[in-house]
Scaffold this active site. Structure first.
Site, PDB file in Angstrom:
ATOM      1  CB  SER A   1      36.234  42.813  49.952  1.00 23.12           C
ATOM      2  OG  SER A   1      37.368  41.967  49.812  1.00 23.12           O
TER       3      SER A   1
ATOM      4  CG  HIS B   1      43.595  38.975  56.589  1.00 22.21           C
ATOM      5  ND1 HIS B   1      43.354  38.115  57.637  1.00 22.21           N
ATOM      6  CD2 HIS B   1      44.823  38.661  56.122  1.00 22.21           C
ATOM      7  CE1 HIS B   1      44.390  37.311  57.786  1.00 22.21           C
ATOM      8  NE2 HIS B   1      45.296  37.630  56.875  1.00 22.21           N
TER       9      HIS B   1
ATOM     10  CG  ASN C   1      41.972  47.592  45.359  1.00 20.07           C
ATOM     11  OD1 ASN C   1      42.531  48.503  44.759  1.00 20.07           O
ATOM     12  ND2 ASN C   1      41.141  46.745  44.784  1.00 20.07           N
TER      13      ASN C   1
ATOM     14  CG  HIS D   1      43.861  41.104  50.724  1.00 17.86           C
ATOM     15  ND1 HIS D   1      43.223  41.869  51.678  1.00 17.86           N
ATOM     16  CD2 HIS D   1      43.152  41.299  49.580  1.00 17.86           C
ATOM     17  CE1 HIS D   1      42.181  42.484  51.137  1.00 17.86           C
ATOM     18  NE2 HIS D   1      42.118  42.168  49.851  1.00 17.86           N
TER      19      HIS D   1
ATOM     20  CB  CYS E   1      41.536  34.564  59.411  1.00 22.59           C
ATOM     21  SG  CYS E   1      41.813  36.210  60.113  1.00 22.59           S
TER      22      CYS E   1
ATOM     23  CG  HIS F   1      41.737  40.089  60.680  1.00 22.57           C
ATOM     24  ND1 HIS F   1      41.142  39.658  59.514  1.00 22.57           N
ATOM     25  CD2 HIS F   1      40.973  41.123  61.130  1.00 22.57           C
ATOM     26  CE1 HIS F   1      40.065  40.397  59.276  1.00 22.57           C
ATOM     27  NE2 HIS F   1      39.943  41.286  60.239  1.00 22.57           N
TER      28      HIS F   1
ATOM     29  CB  CYS G   1      38.584  37.293  58.450  1.00 19.54           C
ATOM     30  SG  CYS G   1      39.789  37.590  57.151  1.00 19.54           S
TER      31      CYS G   1
ATOM     32  CD  GLN H   1      41.900  41.433  44.058  1.00 20.76           C
ATOM     33  OE1 GLN H   1      41.595  40.750  43.084  1.00 20.76           O
ATOM     34  NE2 GLN H   1      41.086  42.344  44.548  1.00 20.76           N
TER      35      GLN H   1
HETATM   36  P1  H2U Z   1      39.871  43.055  47.520  1.00 18.45           P
HETATM   37  O1  H2U Z   1      39.832  43.289  48.986  1.00 18.45           O
HETATM   38  O2  H2U Z   1      40.898  43.924  46.829  1.00 18.45           O
HETATM   39  O3  H2U Z   1      38.502  43.107  46.914  1.00 18.45           O
HETATM   40  O4  H2U Z   1      40.407  41.560  47.306  1.00 18.45           O
HETATM   41  C1  H2U Z   1      39.785  40.445  47.843  1.00 18.45           C
HETATM   42  C2  H2U Z   1      39.646  39.386  46.768  1.00 18.45           C
HETATM   43  O5  H2U Z   1      39.354  38.159  47.394  1.00 18.45           O
HETATM   44  C3  H2U Z   1      38.526  39.668  45.787  1.00 18.45           C
HETATM   45  O6  H2U Z   1      39.044  39.737  44.483  1.00 18.45           O
HETATM   46  C4  H2U Z   1      38.456  37.420  46.594  1.00 18.45           C
HETATM   47  C5  H2U Z   1      37.589  38.468  45.925  1.00 18.45           C
HETATM   48  O7  H2U Z   1      37.142  38.000  44.671  1.00 18.45           O
HETATM   49  N1  H2U Z   1      37.728  36.480  47.448  1.00 18.45           N
HETATM   50  C6  H2U Z   1      37.921  35.131  47.273  1.00 18.45           C
HETATM   51  O8  H2U Z   1      38.650  34.722  46.379  1.00 18.45           O
HETATM   52  N2  H2U Z   1      37.306  34.238  48.117  1.00 18.45           N
HETATM   53  C7  H2U Z   1      36.441  34.609  49.107  1.00 18.45           C
HETATM   54  O9  H2U Z   1      35.948  33.765  49.836  1.00 18.45           O
HETATM   55  C8  H2U Z   1      36.071  36.026  49.261  1.00 18.45           C
HETATM   56  C9  H2U Z   1      36.840  37.001  48.459  1.00 18.45           C
HETATM   57 ZN    ZN Z   2      41.585  37.853  58.578  1.00 15.86          ZN
END
Ligand code: H2U
Ligand code: ZN
Length: 340
Positions: A157, A160, A149, A162, A49, A109, A46, A164
């Site tokens: 994505s 974990h 989201n 989180h 993490c 996580h 992840c 934004q």
């Molecule tokens: P979402 O799960 O809402 O997509 O948010 C995850 C965000 O994390 C996403 O905007 C960022 C993605 O651009 N990200 C990073 O900044 N670094 C990473 O290594 C992977 C994802």
């Molecule tokens: Zn994680």
């Protein structure tokens, strides 16, 4: 009320078509408990993490509480000062600089907001408030959007926990329409649209899902998504940073309660997109703006059946079968703590 009708969203001036006669079939409920994936407390793969490497090679610190970093794939950048130029007014573009951050709620996580403790959720809220202030004070930032989201169904994505933050030079479409409508209402009625709306909903009661001393959650009269809710501060205020200590605790309480009710409804980690609408940070006063959050969850009848915005909804206007009143009743019937 069984007759098809349309309802007005006074925050956006959009109409939604409500067709309650289509839900005559009895509700059978969830037959089988859906399989819920068990996650590890730490996932070596992840990128959120603690101590793990993110894309681009940056390593997360071994964080032990809420942790914020600059989005490695930011949609807006401080240097975004260029845009296509064309003589035609029909080919209009503008540069819009900005800054995007990612907020990890917790080092674990496998947690989500409803499974976090109240003090832990308070830490997340304080982080959001501090970030809003720091980003909002940059001279090129006029608006800060905090959103979460949750779930693969909403395009998250990573499980974990989180959220934004996208902060921008422009005021984005949705809040801009709401600011406009609130300002217009304020000028016409000499009162706040959402303060008035809150009073009406408290009187009627049928769309209220859950409330505490400082916050109220309703399925709005004009909801589009089946289990959409609007969370309002009881006090007229504009942004997270204006919350008192008591209100921060009350907000943690209400966020935990609404997300627990969501999880209990279909016995799954309920997917949604949620976000706060706060006062712009462009230096102007927005006395008519009332702090709130929208939750837009896609699920319709079970963990597996989701609503799609297609056909008439995409081409004409949104439509719903389940009334906001019955959605509120269903959410009201759930427990405030997660039952699984
Ligand atoms: P979402 O799960 O809402 O997509 O948010 C995850 C965000 O994390 C996403 O905007 C960022 C993605 O651009 N990200 C990073 O900044 N670094 C990473 O290594 C992977 C994802
Ligand atoms: Zn994680």
């Amino acid at each position: 009320m069984n007759s098809p009708h349309r309802r007005l969203n006074p925050l956006t001036n959009d109409w939604v078509l409500v067709s309650p006669q289509r839900t005559q079939r009895p509700w059978l409920g969830q037959v089988e408990k859906p399989q819920v994936e068990t996650l590890p407390a730490y996932d070596p793969a992840c990128y959120l993490c603690p101590s793990n490497e993110r894309a681009g090679g940056v390593k997360n610190p071994p964080y032990e509480t809420t942790f914020v970093f600059d989005n490695d794939y930011a949609a807006l950048t401080p240097g975004g000062m260029d845009a296509p130029r064309d003589r035609s007014p029909l080919l209009r573009a503008e540069p819009t600089p900005g800054k995007c951050r990612v907020v990890c709620f917790h080092p674990r996580h496998d947690l989500t907001l409803p499974s976090m403790s109240l003090p832990e959720i308070e830490t997340v809220i304080r982080t959001w408030a501090t970030e809003s202030n720091t980003l909002g004070s940059l001279d090129y930032i006029n608006y800060v959007e905090i959103f979460e989201n949750k779930g693969a169904a909403m395009g998250a994505s990573n499980p974990h926990p989180h959220s934004q933050i996208w902060s921008s030079h422009h005021i984005p479409n949705e809040p801009a329409r709401e600011f406009f409508a609130q300002e217009k209402y304020f000028l016409e009625h000499d009162d706040c649209l959402l303060c008035d709306y809150l009073r009406v909903e408290q009187e009627r009661g049928e769309r209220v899902v859950v409330a505490n001393e400082h916050f109220t959650v309703v399925v709005p009269f004009w909801a589009v998504w089946p289990f959409e809710v609007l969370m309002l501060s009881n006090r007229h205020l504009g942004a997270l940073a204006e919350l008192s200590e008591l209100e921060v605790s009350a907000l943690a309480d209400i966020l935990k309660k609404i997300t627990s009710r969501y999880d209990n409804l279909f016995q799954v980690p309920f997917p949604y997109s949620m976000g706060f609408h706060q006062t712009p940070t462009n230096g102007n006063a927005y006395p008519s703006h009332h702090f709130h959050a929208h939750y837009y969850p896609p699920l319709l009848r079970s963990a597996a059946v989701r609503k799609f915005m297609v056909g008439y909804e995409l081409l004409a206007m949104p439509q719903r079968d389940l009334t906001p009143e019955s959605a509120a009743e269903r959410l009201r019937a759930q427990s405030d703590t997660r039952e699984w």
